[in-house]
Design an enzyme around this catalytic site. Structure first.
Site, PDB file in Angstrom:
ATOM      1  CG  HIS A   1      -1.655  -1.257   1.458  1.00 28.01           C
ATOM      2  ND1 HIS A   1      -1.095  -2.395   2.004  1.00 28.01           N
ATOM      3  CD2 HIS A   1      -2.950  -1.560   1.198  1.00 28.01           C
ATOM      4  CE1 HIS A   1      -2.012  -3.352   2.088  1.00 28.01           C
ATOM      5  NE2 HIS A   1      -3.140  -2.879   1.604  1.00 28.01           N
TER       6      HIS A   1
ATOM      7  CG  HIS B   1      -9.210  -2.547   7.569  1.00 25.99           C
ATOM      8  ND1 HIS B   1      -7.911  -2.990   7.435  1.00 25.99           N
ATOM      9  CD2 HIS B   1      -9.864  -2.973   6.444  1.00 25.99           C
ATOM     10  CE1 HIS B   1      -7.785  -3.661   6.295  1.00 25.99           C
ATOM     11  NE2 HIS B   1      -8.954  -3.665   5.683  1.00 25.99           N
TER      12      HIS B   1
ATOM     13  CG  ASP C   1      -6.801  -0.166   1.106  1.00 26.68           C
ATOM     14  OD1 ASP C   1      -7.668  -0.985   0.754  1.00 26.68           O
ATOM     15  OD2 ASP C   1      -5.949  -0.417   1.982  1.00 26.68           O
TER      16      ASP C   1
END
Length: 611
Positions: free
Chosen positions: A242, A254, A327
């Site tokens: 990422h 998250h 993402d």
């Protein structure tokens, strides 16, 4: 109102023979025009000029949708689609929002079986090619292997990144990606959000861990490039993630917004090499991270929304001109600073091309549309990203071959050759960390009765699990008398007593451990089993750091995942049917003093070696 440009002349229309052939198989009409794999930008720009503004906005989005079928999902999936997206089916999603891509998840019931996935993909392509400006969809998923799998058995499941890092073989990494890519392409998935390019330098990282190839930037870089080659040779767009590097975080993006404290020099030394390597290997797409890196952008915007990071560093400094995908926009890391209507607009202004899985597509889609209508974003800016997306679709041959076939699924997915190769690769990754007095390998003659206990985390998609059952089944297949007893990630006192009682009369106890901490009752479980006098072997089924928290066991192995292929390989190593060849790709620090290394990178025993 947006007016369409004139249709391209006959000279600009390219052959549709391959698409027509696909249509003959699938029963779907070919698009009115199609591009070749080597389509030039001029042709793609003409295609873009035919799109309405609404179609252009849609091309930028990659969205989830519930259901196993594009047109006839189960009622529960229809209800979820209506609640979360405002449409009934995947086909309706494409028709209403003109999305350029769809992402598959097991939990969204998209990936039940290979032929079902292929039919779903074909249904989505039918809907995409029925749009006023027909453009094939780019279907994606997260098939990292190891602990992150969306497509399960009977597809081939392969070792994950850290396991491949332990194997250390670039050719194995490439072959694993080539197998995975071929099987994804056969079911219509043409963009895979792998390989992970993060360098896991923080053992406490809660979100990357074994999803990383390891802690050495150069070793990670080599394996990333190998997997890029394997995926893309198989006809699947690889996605390194990422960016600019998620390996040194103690917060899961998250659920929060991590901050990376690396200096620019440290970033260049630790985080950048795998992304440089991926770019040099011709990576098709790069995924952004929802992380703050003050040294790279003092504004402390998440990298996903940072123009200095995505345009200044990724585009201009590293010279990358492929597709940049965010993402998931539903993650808290990107939602903490700005509202959901601002995030997609800011991402596009930063340099993103694809907007992945917003929590509300209606909010995000309309926010981008309004930003263009209000002049905050220009239509030319959208065209720039759409051109990159269409270049990728053309490179993948989607304009000529948008559909997949049942025959292609049968000859590619989960073949005997693929499964056998996965087993051999897994054996080369299993790492023997401790082997007191050369206790391993065991034999049926001396240790024929085996009790398997331990953690049974929820299995990745499509594995047969749970882990204790898988381990015991493999011992039984090798001629041992094996019993499985699940004690859980946090075993209760009653479960520990049950395991101790079950150990009586056994020749060996194998304990599957899962992220053991200083306060974990798994420590008590192992200690109590050791105290019975029955030899104990522990197998770390996720992070390899568990050994620092445990004492008294006769041997310890690292499997790096609880997927079947890695657990079976660990049993074959324990039983001497395979030799341990893996070497730690990360250091294991001492539990009492994390500044000291208990086992360094490269540690791993072979049979006959002393600890």
């Amino acid at each position: 109102m947006h007016h369409r440009a004139p249709a391209p002349s006959r000279r600009t229309l390219l052959t549709v023979s391959a698409a027509a052939a696909a249509a003959a198989v699938t029963g779907v009409s070919a698009p009115a025009y199609a591009t070749s794999d080597r389509t030039d930008d001029r042709t793609l720009e003409r295609l873009i000029s035919r799109m309405s503004l609404e179609e252009k906005v849609g091309q930028l989005f990659v969205m989830r949708v519930y259901g196993h079928s594009a047109t006839a999902p189960d009622q529960t999936d229809i209800d979820l689609n209506l609640k979360e997206i405002g449409v009934r089916t995947a086909a309706d999603l494409v028709e209403k929002y003109h999305v350029g891509g769809v992402i598959y998840f097991a939990w969204a019931h998209n990936t039940r079986a290979p032929h079902q996935i292929a039919d779903l993909s074909n249904g989505i392509q039918r809907a995409a090619l029925a749009q006023p400006t027909p453009v094939p969809a780019l279907i994606s998923t997260d098939q990292e292997h190891g602990i992150v799998c969306r497509v399960g058995e009977p597809a081939t499941l392969l070792p994950g990144a850290m396991a491949l890092g332990a194997g250390g073989s670039r050719s194995d990494a490439c072959e694993a990606a080539r197998i995975a890519g071929a099987e994804l392409a056969a079911v219509g998935i043409r963009q895979n959000y792998a390989p992970v390019a993060d360098v896991n330098v923080n053992p406490a990282n809660p979100v990357i861990g074994v999803r990383s190839f390891g802690s050495d930037p150069q070793a990670v870089a080599g394996l990333v490039a190998s997997q890029v080659k394997g995926y893309q040779e198989a006809g699947v767009a690889a996605t390194s993630k990422h960016f600019p590097g998620h390996g040194d975080t103690a917060v899961d993006s998250h659920y929060g917004l991590p901050t990376i404290s690396h200096t620019r020099e440290q970033w260049a030394e630790l985080d950048a090499p795998p992304f440089r390597s991926a770019i040099a290997a011709g990576i098709d797409s790069i995924m952004t991270a929802h992380i703050v890196v003050p040294a790279l952008d003092p504004s402390e915007d998440p990298a996903t929304l940072s123009r200095p990071i995505l345009t200044g560093i990724l585009r201009e400094q590293l010279g990358y001109d492929g597709v940049v995908v965010t993402d998931s926009l539903g993650m808290e890391g990107v939602r903490t600073k700005y509202g959901d209507a601002r995030v997609p607009v800011l991402a596009l202004k930063a340099g993103v091309d694809q907007l992945l899985n917003p929590p509300s597509l209606d909010v995000a889609w309309n926010a981008v549309l309004k930003a263009v209508q209000d002049g905050e974003l220009t239509e030319a800016r959208l065209d720039e990203s759409i051109l990159r997306i269409l270049r990728l679709k053309a490179k993948l041959g989607l304009f000529r071959r948008p559909y997949v076939t049942a025959a292609g699924v049968d000859r590619t997915v989960g073949t005997r050759a693929h499964l056998a190769r996965a087993d051999r690769i897994a054996e080369d990754t299993t790492t023997l960390l401790r082997n007191e007095e050369s206790f391993l390998p065991i034999s049926r003659r001396t240790h024929g009765k085996v009790l398997v206990v331990g953690a049974d985390p929820a299995s990745p998609s499509g594995t047969t699990g749970p882990p204790t059952t898988t381990l015991a089944a493999e011992f039984s297949a090798l001629g041992f008398t094996a019993t499985a007893l699940s004690t859980g990630i946090t075993p209760t006192a009653a479960k520990i007593e049950e395991a101790v009682a079950a150990a009586a009369g056994q020749d060996v106890v194998v304990v599957g451990t899962y992220n053991v901490s200083a306060t974990s009752p798994q420590r008590t479980l192992v200690a109590r089993l050791v105290a019975t006098g029955v030899p104990v072997v522990t197998v770390a089924i996720r992070n390899p750091y568990d050994i620092a928290q445990l004492t008294g066991q006769r041997a310890t192995l690292a499997a790096y995942s609880w997927t079947d292929v890695e657990l079976r390989a660990a049993v074959r190593v324990i039983a001497g049917h395979a030799r341990p060849r893996g070497r730690l790709p990360v250091p294991v620090q001492r539990a009492d003093d994390p500044t000291l290394v208990l086992y360094p990178v490269g540690h791993g025993l072979s049979y006959g070696e002393r600890n």
